[in-house]
Scaffold this active site. Structure first.
Site, PDB file in Angstrom:
ATOM      1  N   LYS A 176      43.122  51.680  41.876  1.00  0.00           N
ATOM      2  CA  LYS A 176      43.904  51.891  43.101  1.00  0.00           C
ATOM      3  C   LYS A 176      44.479  53.308  43.167  1.00  0.00           C
ATOM      4  O   LYS A 176      44.962  53.743  44.189  1.00  0.00           O
ATOM      5  CB  LYS A 176      45.015  50.849  43.203  1.00  0.00           C
ATOM      6  CG  LYS A 176      44.479  49.406  43.355  1.00  0.00           C
ATOM      7  CD  LYS A 176      45.602  48.384  43.355  1.00  0.00           C
ATOM      8  CE  LYS A 176      45.119  46.945  43.340  1.00  0.00           C
ATOM      9  NZ  LYS A 176      44.649  46.483  44.671  1.00  0.00           N
TER      10      LYS A 176
ATOM     11  N   THR B 225      44.647  44.119  51.919  1.00  0.00           N
ATOM     12  CA  THR B 225      45.258  43.411  53.044  1.00  0.00           C
ATOM     13  C   THR B 225      46.576  44.088  53.419  1.00  0.00           C
ATOM     14  O   THR B 225      46.984  44.047  54.575  1.00  0.00           O
ATOM     15  CB  THR B 225      45.511  41.926  52.705  1.00  0.00           C
ATOM     16  OG1 THR B 225      46.090  41.852  51.396  1.00  0.00           O
ATOM     17  CG2 THR B 225      44.230  41.127  52.751  1.00  0.00           C
TER      18      THR B 225
ATOM     19  N   LYS C  45      48.505  45.215  57.163  1.00  0.00           N
ATOM     20  CA  LYS C  45      49.913  45.013  57.525  1.00  0.00           C
ATOM     21  C   LYS C  45      50.534  46.326  57.997  1.00  0.00           C
ATOM     22  O   LYS C  45      51.278  46.368  58.979  1.00  0.00           O
ATOM     23  CB  LYS C  45      50.696  44.460  56.321  1.00  0.00           C
ATOM     24  CG  LYS C  45      50.230  43.066  55.898  1.00  0.00           C
ATOM     25  CD  LYS C  45      50.706  42.673  54.497  1.00  0.00           C
ATOM     26  CE  LYS C  45      49.920  41.467  54.003  1.00  0.00           C
ATOM     27  NZ  LYS C  45      50.097  41.213  52.553  1.00  0.00           N
TER      28      LYS C  45
ATOM     29  N   LYS D 212      51.343  47.984  45.844  1.00  0.00           N
ATOM     30  CA  LYS D 212      50.238  47.117  45.457  1.00  0.00           C
ATOM     31  C   LYS D 212      50.290  46.972  43.944  1.00  0.00           C
ATOM     32  O   LYS D 212      51.063  47.660  43.289  1.00  0.00           O
ATOM     33  CB  LYS D 212      48.893  47.723  45.878  1.00  0.00           C
ATOM     34  CG  LYS D 212      48.748  49.222  45.537  1.00  0.00           C
ATOM     35  CD  LYS D 212      47.447  49.798  46.080  1.00  0.00           C
ATOM     36  CE  LYS D 212      47.514  50.200  47.536  1.00  0.00           C
ATOM     37  NZ  LYS D 212      46.601  49.460  48.377  1.00  0.00           N
ATOM     38  N   ARG D 213      49.466  46.080  43.388  1.00  0.00           N
ATOM     39  CA  ARG D 213      49.416  45.996  41.937  1.00  0.00           C
ATOM     40  C   ARG D 213      49.067  47.350  41.345  1.00  0.00           C
ATOM     41  O   ARG D 213      48.361  48.152  41.954  1.00  0.00           O
ATOM     42  CB  ARG D 213      48.372  44.937  41.516  1.00  0.00           C
ATOM     43  CG  ARG D 213      48.871  43.535  41.652  1.00  0.00           C
ATOM     44  CD  ARG D 213      50.103  43.284  40.807  1.00  0.00           C
ATOM     45  NE  ARG D 213      49.741  43.176  39.406  1.00  0.00           N
ATOM     46  CZ  ARG D 213      49.753  42.035  38.727  1.00  0.00           C
ATOM     47  NH1 ARG D 213      50.130  40.911  39.305  1.00  0.00           N
ATOM     48  NH2 ARG D 213      49.406  42.014  37.465  1.00  0.00           N
TER      49      ARG D 213
ATOM     50  N   HIS E 106      36.293  38.003  45.435  1.00  0.00           N
ATOM     51  CA  HIS E 106      37.341  38.962  45.785  1.00  0.00           C
ATOM     52  C   HIS E 106      37.257  40.270  45.034  1.00  0.00           C
ATOM     53  O   HIS E 106      38.103  41.141  45.225  1.00  0.00           O
ATOM     54  CB  HIS E 106      38.727  38.368  45.546  1.00  0.00           C
ATOM     55  CG  HIS E 106      39.062  37.248  46.461  1.00  0.00           C
ATOM     56  ND1 HIS E 106      39.636  37.434  47.689  1.00  0.00           N
ATOM     57  CD2 HIS E 106      38.872  35.914  46.330  1.00  0.00           C
ATOM     58  CE1 HIS E 106      39.812  36.254  48.281  1.00  0.00           C
ATOM     59  NE2 HIS E 106      39.355  35.316  47.470  1.00  0.00           N
TER      60      HIS E 106
HETATM   61  O1  HBZ Z   1      41.771  40.137  46.739  1.00  0.00           O
HETATM   62  C1  HBZ Z   1      42.036  41.081  45.725  1.00  0.00           C
HETATM   63  C2  HBZ Z   1      41.243  42.345  45.972  1.00  0.00           C
HETATM   64  O2  HBZ Z   1      41.468  43.270  44.931  1.00  0.00           O
HETATM   65  C3  HBZ Z   1      41.675  42.921  47.308  1.00  0.00           C
HETATM   66  O3  HBZ Z   1      40.889  44.032  47.628  1.00  0.00           O
HETATM   67  C4  HBZ Z   1      41.511  41.860  48.387  1.00  0.00           C
HETATM   68  O4  HBZ Z   1      42.051  42.312  49.598  1.00  0.00           O
HETATM   69  C5  HBZ Z   1      42.228  40.579  47.996  1.00  0.00           C
HETATM   70  C6  HBZ Z   1      42.023  39.462  48.990  1.00  0.00           C
HETATM   71  O5  HBZ Z   1      40.684  39.265  49.249  1.00  0.00           O
HETATM   72  N1  HBZ Z   1      41.720  40.478  44.423  1.00  0.00           N
HETATM   73  C7  HBZ Z   1      42.690  39.890  43.703  1.00  0.00           C
HETATM   74  O6  HBZ Z   1      43.831  39.832  44.104  1.00  0.00           O
HETATM   75  N2  HBZ Z   1      42.394  39.328  42.505  1.00  0.00           N
HETATM   76  C8  HBZ Z   1      41.180  39.163  42.019  1.00  0.00           C
HETATM   77  O7  HBZ Z   1      40.219  39.550  42.625  1.00  0.00           O
HETATM   78  C9  HBZ Z   1      41.019  38.488  40.694  1.00  0.00           C
HETATM   79  C10 HBZ Z   1      39.745  38.208  40.234  1.00  0.00           C
HETATM   80  C11 HBZ Z   1      39.570  37.603  39.000  1.00  0.00           C
HETATM   81  C12 HBZ Z   1      40.663  37.277  38.232  1.00  0.00           C
HETATM   82  C13 HBZ Z   1      41.946  37.536  38.682  1.00  0.00           C
HETATM   83  C14 HBZ Z   1      42.119  38.149  39.930  1.00  0.00           C
HETATM   84  O8  HBZ Z   1      40.485  36.650  37.026  1.00  0.00           O
END
Ligand code: HBZ
Length: 794
Positions: free
Chosen positions: A537, A639, A643, A531-532, A351
């Protein structure tokens, strides 16, 4: 049309009254809002049980493959409204409650959000569960039943403060505790002889099941969440001798495991408790999967034909070594068979490519917490290196660190990215070496979102326009939204789309005035970034533009400005200083702008605290302009962007993540594109002093930065943002300065386009029409065909 439609209001009224009386022990005159919510929830839940049992029966009969989605996060949100909508019960429940003098909206609002996730990754898992049920794909979600979900965000003098979240404070009407489904999870200790693990710590994982119902209640899968419980009973002897704390120690130790969700998002926190949580989930899920398999089959060679396991990022990446361990140490298979079978079952979704988010654990910690797994990882690594003759750089264990991404990749049949661009970048950058060694492994599955929650439930006004225009049934066949294109020249349809948006904007304005005491101009562009909070971002780019706009309006208020409402929402990880500074700056800017009589209605800045799933459901339908402005190459997919498109917002965005595909689907002329491409970003980083050069080239940005350092937004503390401004001049790791002028220019185009209301409605129509591709049903069909090799059982 739908199994539940036959239920009369009277029959439902009886059910709700019975729950009120016999489950809650209340009579109507004394029932509180909570009592009504519980009675309605139990009554709706009862109606899911039949399809849930039927789905289980069909799954056993079909003897097919089951999907297991392992995720440390499920950001579910509220459940009642979603269940009512999927069962087609909304009107009926509304009628019943009206008859009792109770407001359905209040009942729905009374439910706490199930916030068992941080952001995109967790919300994606929740959309996937709903789509798997809608598509009758036999599946289980496996996660952790955190007692405290993501923290509650408050602002104190503009600063984020975190408060514990307490959703399980009240009984949770959607779960079924399964005391009989219980597994022992072990930690630490040592290895006897060659490899017999003698753990020194154990806890129980106990199952709590939630039914997940799909569209029209035709199918329901299970989300099984694990709660941690002590294996040693309370030490009565110690208690009686007066040491109450020591007596309760085993219990306290166990419970910390499922106590809180780690609030980090796209960062790696590297804490021992986190490693234990990851193993706790993974081991409980795999023991459960093997138990279920053995209840039907006896030859583990068949496991890959019956079980597909999806690892949601690397958090459950111990699934590789753990499955090998269980097959060898508990079930007597040899190494080669165990490893072949594990590889045949496992798949990995990545991700993010951000280096700070790629999980690693020190071999020291891994060896101490999970000595047997460390041994298995070493052997997987040795075989991987020997078989591929790879460079040292591609090892799983290097420089005393276990690289979980490499481990997940090596132990997966399929590895996928979450948008076309992200998958390409995986192959070209972070995973290029591994992709070279295993060229058939990486594939793309562009993310999607469920149109049931994100359109039908959250936007009834637009949903009605859609059904009136293209007919019923688009909820489960979202590609049909393209039929809207034939109505583009129908003024009545364009007006109806505009009217639905205005209705939602008015509803949001009422909410903002009640909750935040701020009046929003419904004629303004509602411009939303939710968003976060993360530097990549680029909320900072948006604030800089806001500051410029404020200053430009002040210097010429009569210039015929298109009014704007800038809405921000999002949480920062508690330890992420730079993100928290941006939060404070937004709030400081809001304070100045909103109290400036010169700009008045032409600009407002709103940042409601504690953005969550329910707030998204309120904001997205009321949005005109969706801000998707990350540095190209950094946002894996996004995502929220999908929406917004479904809800008729136009996007201002970079060529990043799924924005690229959104623009293709809706048409380039209906999308406000700006900024550098991922390739240009890569080149730009090579230029020394890129930020300084960009700022010197942009008098507007110089002015903005000057206003900030002069303390225009922090007059009581003029030095507050010196660090932020200095970092922008000298580091600017996400190229805010380099993209600033391009962003400003396109924001001006937005103003022009919005001024022609009918033209804007046409653009909105084209966006909705092009959004069908972004249903998570399409995504799940892709996983079923390309990764899981499973079929729908409807
Ligand atoms: O996953 C998000 C991406 O930032 C976003 O672009 C994407 O749409 C979404 C679904 O695929 N990623 C996350 O929310 N979180 C992480 O990628 C993540 C990776 C490692 C970690 C904690 C969170 O230790």
């Amino acid at each position: 049309m739908n199994a539940m439609n036959d239920l009369s209001a009277e029959a439902l009224r009886i059910r709700i009254t019975q729950h009120l009386t016999y489950t809650l022990g209340k009579d109507k005159p004394h029932a509180s809002l909570y009592d009504w919510r519980m009675a309605v929830s139990y009554s709706v839940r009862d109606l899911i049980i039949e399809p849930w049992f039927a789905a289980t029966r069909k799954t056993y009969e079909a003897q097919g493959k089951r999907v297991y989605y392992l995720s440390l996060e499920f950001l579910i949100g509220r459940i009642l409204g979603d269940a009512m909508m999927n069962l087609g019960l909304f009107e009926t429940v509304q009628d019943v409650l009206e008859g009792e003098g109770v407001s359905l909206a209040d009942v729905i609002e009374d439910e706490p959000d199930a916030a068992l996730g941080n952001g995109g990754l967790g919300r994606l898992a929740a959309c996937f569960l709903e789509s798997m049920s809608t598509l009758a794909c036999p599946a289980y979600g496996y996660g952790i039943r955190y007692e405290h979900g993501l923290f509650r965000q408050l602002f104190e003098s503009g600063r984020q403060v975190e408060h514990p979240e307490d959703w399980l404070n009240q009984p949770h009407p959607w779960e079924f505790e399964r005391p009989e489904a219980r597994y022992t999870i072990s930690f630490k200790g040592h290895l006897d002889g060659q490899s017999v693990w003698q753990p020194s710590e154990t806890v129980y994982a106990r199952a709590y099941d939630m039914p997940v119902v799909g569209w029209q209640g035709k199918w329901a899968n299970t989300l099984r969440l694990w709660g941690a419980h002590p294996t040693e009973l309370f030490d009565l002897e110690q208690f009686n001798s007066g040491d109450h704390t020591a007596a309760a120690a085993p219990e306290a130790l166990a419970r910390t495991l499922s106590r809180v969700l780690y609030p980090e998002d796209t960062t790696d926190s590297g804490k021992e408790l986190r490693l234990k949580q990851e193993y706790f989930l993974t081991s409980a899920a795999l023991q459960d999967i093997l138990r279920r398999f053995l209840s039907e089959y006896d030859d583990f060679a068949q496991l890959p034909d019956k079980v597909a396991i999806q690892m949601n990022d690397t958090h459950p990446a111990l699934a590789g070594p753990e499955l090998i361990r269980l097959l060898m140490d508990e079930h007597g298979l040899d190494w080669n068979a165990a490893k072949r079978i594990a590889l045949g079952c496992l798949n990995y979704t990545n991700h993010t490519l951000l280096p700070e988010a790629l999980e690693t654990w020190s071999t020291w910690l891994m060896g101490r917490v999970l000595p047997r797994h460390m041994q298995i990882i070493e052997q997987i690594d040795q075989e991987h290196r020997a078989a591929t003759k790879c460079a040292a750089d591609l090892a799983i264990v290097k420089h005393d660190q276990v690289h979980m991404g490499t481990l997940a990749f090596v132990m997966a049949s399929h590895v996928n990215g979450v948008s076309a661009l992200h998958t390409d970048l995986m192959k070209e950058t972070v995973f290029s070496g591994l992709h070279g060694l295993y060229p058939a492994r990486v594939l793309n599955q562009t993310n999607g979102v469920t149109p049931r929650r994100w359109l039908r439930l959250s936007n009834p006004a637009l949903s009605k326009v859609l059904t009136d225009t293209i007919g019923a049934g688009w909820e489960s066949d979202l590609a049909r939204l393209s039929e809207l294109n034939t109505f583009e020249d129908d003024r009545a349809v364009r007006d109806a789309i505009g009217a639905a948006k205005r209705h939602n904007k008015l509803a949001l304005s009422n909410w903002a005035s009640d909750r935040l005491g701020i009046t929003l101009n419904p004629d303004a562009v509602f411009d939303v970034q939710i968003k976060r909070m993360h530097e990549y971002k680029r909320q900072l780019l948006n604030v800089f533009e806001t500051i410029h706009r404020w200053s430009a309006i002040r210097s010429n208020p009569e210039a015929g400005w298109t009014p704007r409402v800038k809405i921000f929402g999002g949480k920062a990880a508690p330890g992420y200083f730079a993100a928290k500074e941006i939060i404070r700056l937004i709030n400081d800017v809001a304070n100045v702008v909103n109290n400036d009589p010169v700009v008045g209605d032409l600009l407002k800045v709103v940042y409601p605290a504690n953005y969550n799933v329910s707030m998204a459901e309120r904001l997205i339908p009321a949005t005109d302009l969706s801000e998707q402005i990350s540095t190209a190459g950094k946002e894996a997919s996004g995502t929220g962007n999908m929406k917004f498109t479904m809800n008729g917002a136009l996007t201002i965005g970079t060529l990043d993540g799924a924005n690229v595909e959104i623009r293709e689907q809706v048409g380039a002329e209906n999308f406000f594109l700006f900024g550098m491409t991922a390739a240009e970003v890569r080149d730009r980083y090579l230029i020394e002093g890129h930020a300084r050069t960009a700022i010197l080239d942009s008098p507007t940005l110089q002015d903005v930065l000057q206003m900030i350092v002069e303390g225009r937004f922090s007059p009581e503390d003029t030095d507050r943002y010196n660090g932020l401004v200095d970092a922008t001049w000298n580091h600017d790791p996400f190229l805010v300065a380099s993209d600033f002028d391009s962003y400003l220019a396109v924001q001006a185009e937005v103003d022009l386009a919005f001024a022609d209301e009918d033209h804007w409605n046409r653009l909105a129509l084209r966006n909705i029409a092009g959004s069908g591709y972004f249903s998570s049903d399409r995504t799940i069909k892709g996983y079923m065909a390309d990764i899981w090799d499973t079929r729908s059982l409807l």
